[in-house]
Design a protein around this motif. Structure first.
Motif, PDB file in Angstrom:
ATOM      1  N   GLY A  40      -7.057  16.571 -62.395  1.00 47.57           N
ATOM      2  CA  GLY A  40      -8.475  16.869 -62.288  1.00 47.57           C
ATOM      3  C   GLY A  40      -8.890  18.208 -62.854  1.00 47.57           C
ATOM      4  O   GLY A  40     -10.080  18.544 -62.826  1.00 47.57           O
ATOM      5  N   GLN A  41      -7.942  18.982 -63.371  1.00 46.26           N
ATOM      6  CA  GLN A  41      -8.281  20.304 -63.899  1.00 46.26           C
ATOM      7  C   GLN A  41      -8.130  20.399 -65.420  1.00 46.26           C
ATOM      8  O   GLN A  41      -8.473  21.422 -66.010  1.00 46.26           O
ATOM      9  N   THR A  42      -7.629  19.340 -66.038  1.00 46.75           N
ATOM     10  CA  THR A  42      -7.346  19.394 -67.469  1.00 46.75           C
ATOM     11  C   THR A  42      -8.581  19.696 -68.306  1.00 46.75           C
ATOM     12  O   THR A  42      -8.491  20.304 -69.378  1.00 46.75           O
ATOM     13  N   TRP A  43      -9.735  19.288 -67.838  1.00 45.83           N
ATOM     14  CA  TRP A  43     -10.962  19.485 -68.612  1.00 45.83           C
ATOM     15  C   TRP A  43     -11.212  20.955 -68.923  1.00 45.83           C
ATOM     16  O   TRP A  43     -11.819  21.288 -69.951  1.00 45.83           O
ATOM     17  N   LYS A  44     -10.712  21.840 -68.065  1.00 41.02           N
ATOM     18  CA  LYS A  44     -10.937  23.271 -68.280  1.00 41.02           C
ATOM     19  C   LYS A  44     -10.247  23.775 -69.546  1.00 41.02           C
ATOM     20  O   LYS A  44     -10.660  24.764 -70.139  1.00 41.02           O
ATOM     21  N   LEU A  45      -9.182  23.088 -69.934  1.00 43.37           N
ATOM     22  CA  LEU A  45      -8.428  23.505 -71.113  1.00 43.37           C
ATOM     23  C   LEU A  45      -9.187  23.240 -72.411  1.00 43.37           C
ATOM     24  O   LEU A  45      -8.853  23.801 -73.459  1.00 43.37           O
ATOM     25  N   CYS A  46     -10.184  22.377 -72.338  1.00 41.47           N
ATOM     26  CA  CYS A  46     -10.905  21.983 -73.551  1.00 41.47           C
ATOM     27  C   CYS A  46     -11.912  23.037 -74.000  1.00 41.47           C
ATOM     28  O   CYS A  46     -12.319  23.047 -75.167  1.00 41.47           O
ATOM     29  N   GLY A  47     -12.298  23.909 -73.088  1.00 40.10           N
ATOM     30  CA  GLY A  47     -13.264  24.949 -73.438  1.00 40.10           C
ATOM     31  C   GLY A  47     -14.557  24.372 -73.966  1.00 40.10           C
ATOM     32  O   GLY A  47     -15.088  23.383 -73.442  1.00 40.10           O
ATOM     33  N   ASP A  48     -15.065  24.941 -75.043  1.00 40.33           N
ATOM     34  CA  ASP A  48     -16.338  24.497 -75.624  1.00 40.33           C
ATOM     35  C   ASP A  48     -16.238  23.127 -76.289  1.00 40.33           C
ATOM     36  O   ASP A  48     -17.257  22.531 -76.636  1.00 40.33           O
ATOM     37  N   LYS A  49     -15.018  22.630 -76.473  1.00 39.60           N
ATOM     38  CA  LYS A  49     -14.835  21.326 -77.120  1.00 39.60           C
ATOM     39  C   LYS A  49     -14.997  20.167 -76.136  1.00 39.60           C
ATOM     40  O   LYS A  49     -14.981  18.995 -76.545  1.00 39.60           O
ATOM     41  N   PHE A  50     -15.134  20.471 -74.865  1.00 38.12           N
ATOM     42  CA  PHE A  50     -15.164  19.408 -73.858  1.00 38.12           C
ATOM     43  C   PHE A  50     -16.277  18.400 -74.121  1.00 38.12           C
ATOM     44  O   PHE A  50     -17.430  18.757 -74.351  1.00 38.12           O
ATOM     45  N   VAL A  51     -15.906  17.113 -74.088  1.00 35.59           N
ATOM     46  CA  VAL A  51     -16.850  16.016 -74.274  1.00 35.59           C
ATOM     47  C   VAL A  51     -16.983  15.200 -72.995  1.00 35.59           C
ATOM     48  O   VAL A  51     -18.070  15.013 -72.465  1.00 35.59           O
ATOM     49  N   GLU A  52     -15.858  14.693 -72.486  1.00 33.85           N
ATOM     50  CA  GLU A  52     -15.837  13.860 -71.279  1.00 33.85           C
ATOM     51  C   GLU A  52     -14.435  13.863 -70.704  1.00 33.85           C
ATOM     52  O   GLU A  52     -13.447  13.954 -71.446  1.00 33.85           O
ATOM     53  N   ASP A  53     -14.344  13.757 -69.394  1.00 38.32           N
ATOM     54  CA  ASP A  53     -13.049  13.771 -68.717  1.00 38.32           C
ATOM     55  C   ASP A  53     -12.581  12.345 -68.457  1.00 38.32           C
ATOM     56  O   ASP A  53     -13.067  11.679 -67.546  1.00 38.32           O
ATOM     57  N   PHE A  54     -11.633  11.888 -69.262  1.00 37.76           N
ATOM     58  CA  PHE A  54     -11.040  10.569 -69.084  1.00 37.76           C
ATOM     59  C   PHE A  54      -9.822  10.618 -68.157  1.00 37.76           C
ATOM     60  O   PHE A  54      -9.222   9.589 -67.882  1.00 37.76           O
ATOM     61  N   SER A  55      -9.455  11.798 -67.683  1.00 43.29           N
ATOM     62  CA  SER A  55      -8.238  11.946 -66.878  1.00 43.29           C
ATOM     63  C   SER A  55      -8.457  11.579 -65.419  1.00 43.29           C
ATOM     64  O   SER A  55      -7.498  11.410 -64.671  1.00 43.29           O
ATOM     65  N   VAL A  56      -9.708  11.474 -64.996  1.00 41.53           N
ATOM     66  CA  VAL A  56     -10.005  11.196 -63.596  1.00 41.53           C
ATOM     67  C   VAL A  56     -10.592   9.792 -63.448  1.00 41.53           C
ATOM     68  O   VAL A  56     -11.030   9.177 -64.423  1.00 41.53           O
ATOM     69  N   THR A  57     -10.633   9.310 -62.213  1.00 46.49           N
ATOM     70  CA  THR A  57     -11.081   7.947 -61.949  1.00 46.49           C
ATOM     71  C   THR A  57     -12.427   7.896 -61.248  1.00 46.49           C
ATOM     72  O   THR A  57     -12.803   6.875 -60.675  1.00 46.49           O
TER      73      THR A  57
END
Length: 376
Positions: A40-57
């Motif tokens: 649930g924290q991987t999205w933070k690694l994307c920085g400004d490139k973040f689009v959507e979090d597919f890692s969570v349900t």
């Protein structure tokens, strides 16, 4: 059920790992995580490139708007203690679940009740469901309660823990199969139905809530509402059981574990019928689209996971490809859940998301596949 081959793994403790200052990674400065590792924290690694979090349900529709507004309004009550009995929230959830309010407890996520039940259930060993892997919080809580883990084949287990549908594989066990566990063994069953309401307007007939009256001393149903209503930040869960078990759990529950914001959110969300109708209409269609795209890329989604389950568990066929895809998805701002840390590097879980976000994900995946073929 169709064949879906997964590796045979030895029993593992819950992952004991660390996260970086930025989130769920290795490398860089690390802080030891408190308790069991969860995603649930991987999205933070994307920085400004973040689009959507597919890692969570969590549901991709986002939290219900009216529930968010109710939560904001509840901030006016921050100077007051929450209703310790959570009356309004339990009454709303009672209407939603079609289950007596006095036999429902609400608290700080399903994790609170998972921990409580495994401490209070009959002494002895525990076993997980018949799947290659299961949500790791059960193992953490069981270990904390001093329980020895035994395999699914051991019918003498004092406690059985099912996740239905199972996370992460997405397999769903029909209600008659669930009941057969109680009929053919003496085990105490805790079943996590955090995703059962995604099933559709008739979800209630598939729920183990129907079995509690028949097995009042041996069954507790827990649910995490953070998945359905996309609210993991406020932590919201429930437990349903017989009167006796509800009283037992309540006597050991920490006071005020469901705060004013969470109670207000639940009371509103549980009455939002249009939100549920949107889930039932869209999630199966979007999941079918995702599975078709994955097959086009040469990957194998779990065929035993129904279309209403809000994620896809995927066999990428190659562990190296799994590592490359996981890293590439973070780089492209669409992180997924990779199971390399659990000894299954060829497997990933991908949350069902809007088609426009899927397109970003699959374009990035296609580049990895093409690059891998060209270097072969």
């Amino acid at each position: 059920a169709r064949s879906f081959t997964v590796p045979s793994l030895p029993f593992q403790k819950y992952p004991n790992t660390s996260i970086s200052m930025a989130g769920e990674t290795t490398g860089g400065k690390k802080l030891k995580i408190v308790g069991a590792f969860h995603g649930g924290q991987t999205w933070k690694l994307c920085g400004d490139k973040f689009v959507e979090d597919f890692s969570v349900t969590t549901c991709c529709l986002g939290p219900p708007r009216d529930a968010v507004e109710a939560s904001k309004k509840a901030l006016n009550d921050l100077s007051h203690y929450p209703d310790q009995s959570a009356t309004g929230a339990r009454m709303a959830l009672s209407d939603y679940l079609e289950y007596p309010a006095e036999q429902i407890l609400v608290g700080n996520g399903a994790s609170e009740f998972i921990d409580l039940v495994l401490r209070l259930a009959p002494e002895g060993s525990w076993r997980p469901g018949p799947y290659v892997y299961q949500y790791s919080e059960y193992a953490r809580a069981a270990e904390a309660a001093g329980r020895k883990r035994v395999p699914w084949s051991d019918d003498s287990a004092a406690v059985t823990v099912l996740c239905n549908p199972n996370s992460p594989t997405g397999d769903f066990m029909p209600l008659d199969a669930v009941e057969s566990i109680l009929q053919t063994t003496k085990t105490f069953l805790m079943i996590d139905e955090s995703f059962i309401t995604f099933n559709g307007p008739n979800w209630r007939k598939h729920s183990a809530l129907n079995l509690i009256e028949r097995y009042p001393d041996r069954l507790v149903v827990v649910q995490s509402w953070t998945k359905l209503w996309t609210c993991p930040g406020i932590r919201l869960g429930s437990a349903c059981a017989s009167n006796a078990w509800t009283s037992k759990l309540a006597s050991h529950q920490v006071p005020w574990s469901c705060n004013v914001v969470a109670q207000a959110f639940l009371e509103s969300a549980a009455r939002d019928v249009p939100y549920m109708e949107s889930i039932w209409e869209n999630i199966p269609v979007w999941k079918n689209r995702m599975e078709a795209k994955l097959r086009e890329l040469g990957f194998e989604p779990n065929p035993n996971s129904p279309s209403w389950v809000p994620w896809v568990f995927v066999d990428l066929k190659n562990g190296d490809v799994g590592v490359k895809i996981n890293e590439a998805m973070i780089e492209c701002g669409v992180p997924i859940r990779h199971y390399g840390g659990e000894g299954m590097p060829q497997f990933v879980r991908i949350g069902v998301r809007h088609p426009e976000h899927q397109d970003v994900l699959f374009a990035a995946m296609a580049k990895v596949v093409a690059s891998d073929k060209s270097s072969a």
